[in-house]
Design an enzyme around this catalytic site. Sequence first.
Site, PDB file in Angstrom:
ATOM      1  N   TYR A 130       0.823  -1.219   0.000  1.00 36.50           N
ATOM      2  CA  TYR A 130       0.000   0.000   0.000  1.00 36.50           C
ATOM      3  C   TYR A 130       0.852   1.262   0.000  1.00 36.50           C
ATOM      4  O   TYR A 130       0.408   2.307  -0.461  1.00 36.50           O
ATOM      5  CB  TYR A 130      -0.915   0.032   1.236  1.00 36.50           C
ATOM      6  CG  TYR A 130      -2.244  -0.657   1.038  1.00 36.50           C
ATOM      7  CD1 TYR A 130      -2.295  -2.009   0.723  1.00 36.50           C
ATOM      8  CD2 TYR A 130      -3.442   0.030   1.171  1.00 36.50           C
ATOM      9  CE1 TYR A 130      -3.503  -2.646   0.544  1.00 36.50           C
ATOM     10  CE2 TYR A 130      -4.662  -0.597   0.998  1.00 36.50           C
ATOM     11  CZ  TYR A 130      -4.685  -1.936   0.686  1.00 36.50           C
ATOM     12  OH  TYR A 130      -5.892  -2.560   0.514  1.00 36.50           O
TER      13      TYR A 130
ATOM     14  N   ASP B  54      -2.926 -18.143   0.298  1.00 36.81           N
ATOM     15  CA  ASP B  54      -3.942 -18.796  -0.546  1.00 36.81           C
ATOM     16  C   ASP B  54      -4.620 -19.933   0.205  1.00 36.81           C
ATOM     17  O   ASP B  54      -5.841 -20.090   0.163  1.00 36.81           O
ATOM     18  CB  ASP B  54      -3.330 -19.270  -1.883  1.00 36.81           C
ATOM     19  CG  ASP B  54      -2.074 -20.125  -1.706  1.00 36.81           C
ATOM     20  OD1 ASP B  54      -1.495 -20.136  -0.595  1.00 36.81           O
ATOM     21  OD2 ASP B  54      -1.670 -20.783  -2.683  1.00 36.81           O
TER      22      ASP B  54
ATOM     23  N   ASP C  63      -6.326  -7.128   3.748  1.00 36.97           N
ATOM     24  CA  ASP C  63      -7.468  -6.484   3.086  1.00 36.97           C
ATOM     25  C   ASP C  63      -8.382  -7.549   2.498  1.00 36.97           C
ATOM     26  O   ASP C  63      -9.599  -7.530   2.694  1.00 36.97           O
ATOM     27  CB  ASP C  63      -6.945  -5.552   1.984  1.00 36.97           C
ATOM     28  CG  ASP C  63      -8.056  -4.839   1.254  1.00 36.97           C
ATOM     29  OD1 ASP C  63      -8.976  -4.336   1.928  1.00 36.97           O
ATOM     30  OD2 ASP C  63      -8.016  -4.780   0.008  1.00 36.97           O
TER      31      ASP C  63
ATOM     32  N   ASP D 145     -12.127  -9.296   4.145  1.00 39.68           N
ATOM     33  CA  ASP D 145     -13.410  -9.267   3.432  1.00 39.68           C
ATOM     34  C   ASP D 145     -14.002 -10.667   3.351  1.00 39.68           C
ATOM     35  O   ASP D 145     -15.206 -10.864   3.497  1.00 39.68           O
ATOM     36  CB  ASP D 145     -13.240  -8.707   2.004  1.00 39.68           C
ATOM     37  CG  ASP D 145     -13.511  -7.210   1.938  1.00 39.68           C
ATOM     38  OD1 ASP D 145     -13.504  -6.566   3.000  1.00 39.68           O
ATOM     39  OD2 ASP D 145     -13.735  -6.696   0.825  1.00 39.68           O
TER      40      ASP D 145
HETATM   41  C1  IPM Z   1     -10.421  -1.412   3.697  1.00 38.26           C
HETATM   42  C2  IPM Z   1     -10.673  -0.770   2.369  1.00 38.26           C
HETATM   43  C3  IPM Z   1      -9.526   0.194   2.083  1.00 38.26           C
HETATM   44  C4  IPM Z   1      -8.270  -0.632   1.952  1.00 38.26           C
HETATM   45  C5  IPM Z   1      -9.741   1.084   0.853  1.00 38.26           C
HETATM   46  C6  IPM Z   1     -11.018   1.885   0.967  1.00 38.26           C
HETATM   47  C7  IPM Z   1      -8.562   1.985   0.620  1.00 38.26           C
HETATM   48  O1  IPM Z   1     -10.844  -1.725   1.381  1.00 38.26           O
HETATM   49  O2  IPM Z   1     -10.322  -0.680   4.711  1.00 38.26           O
HETATM   50  O3  IPM Z   1     -10.340  -2.628   3.744  1.00 38.26           O
HETATM   51  O4  IPM Z   1      -7.971  -1.184   0.873  1.00 38.26           O
HETATM   52  O5  IPM Z   1      -7.537  -0.727   2.936  1.00 38.26           O
HETATM   53 MG    MG Z   2     -10.871  -3.703   2.079  1.00 39.98          MG
END
Ligand code: IPM
Ligand code: MG
Length: 370
Positions: free
Chosen positions: A143, A227, A251, A255
């Site tokens: 990042y 993975d 990240d 999710d």
């Molecule tokens: C998260 C989001 C952020 C990230 C974006 C909005 C920059 O996806 O907080 O997970 O990638 O970190």
């Molecule tokens: Mg995210």
Amino acid sequence: MAANKKLLMLPGDGIGPEVMGQAERVIEWFDGNRALSFDIDEGLVGGAAYDAHGTSLTDETMQAALDADAVLFGAVGGPQYDDVERDKRPEAGLLRLRKEMDLFANLRPAMTYDGLLDASALKDEVVRGLDIMIVREATAGVYFGEPRGIEELPDGSRRGVDTQVYTDEEIRRVAAVAFELARERGGKVHSVEKANVMETGVLWRQVVGELHQAEFQDVELHHMYADNCAMQLVRDPNQFDVIVTDNLFGDILSDCAAMLTGSLGMLPSASLGAPDETGHRKAMYEPVHGSAPDIAGQGLANPLATVLSFAMMLRYSFGLGEDADLVEKSVAQVLEGGIRTADIMGPDARQVSTEAMGDALLEALAKQAG
Ligand code: IPM
Ligand code: MG
């Protein structure tokens, strides 16, 4: 009487302001009914700041965040900003907050509520009792690594470059947070990387292993490739307690873990910095769900993730575990009562608006507090 806590609220875009409005009612309830008091300040972030100031976070708001005891963040982003240049985009404001506050430890819990098991795409028996804490490194890695950019080559073709980079100290400090959390939870850490293909992964594995040897032998440690971790999260998520991983894998995996619960609208997060001389950490708390522009402004949003983020603030920034429990129990009570926003609606439940969910929560708080 302790000094008032300085709280900065950054509602942001989309459903951010709506969910923050309900969290504010909860905060005011605590202010009026419990031992702590807040001085609340509010600022713009993301698209809202861009519309007003041409940047997704002004220096003044950045300073206010640095000066606050804790920041409560809503959400940023929306399709109308898709063409804005990257350093002014809504997401840039969020990344700047993480970087300048040095919020390296991003705690993303994923847990299921018994009443909401239907909402998961996975079978009940796979996700029942799920309680995972993902600790995502959030101030380094790909990042922020340099060099980065898109360059034109002599033959006119283009090349995009991102750099994944970690120092041993960046790995050590986030791993320490994960081990400490595991001690208070299930006593198990999975450290996740791609040591089979990446140099940062090799270093990650070494540093976490050394730290474990030196200070955390009482915690069970597993190393896992990213993975495989994605696969295991979907196959048998209950094998995990704490997962510690880098910025990009974190990240993605967070999710994935969030969707195991089926209710993104329920999930809070905390971003913590290093403790200062007094032991206080800079901190920002944020619902995981994002700005959801498609339902913004319609009273449909679920405010519980933001309210639960405030509970994390009580626990991690102010050491008020009992008050945090009070919030969490009130949320559970509301759900048991069959009260639902649209995103978590189920067969025998009653669908309510964002505001009515706030009403139900305040009622439950009053009851729980006796
Ligand atoms: C998260 C989001 C952020 C990230 C974006 C909005 C920059 O996806 O907080 O997970 O990638 O970190
Ligand atoms: Mg995210």
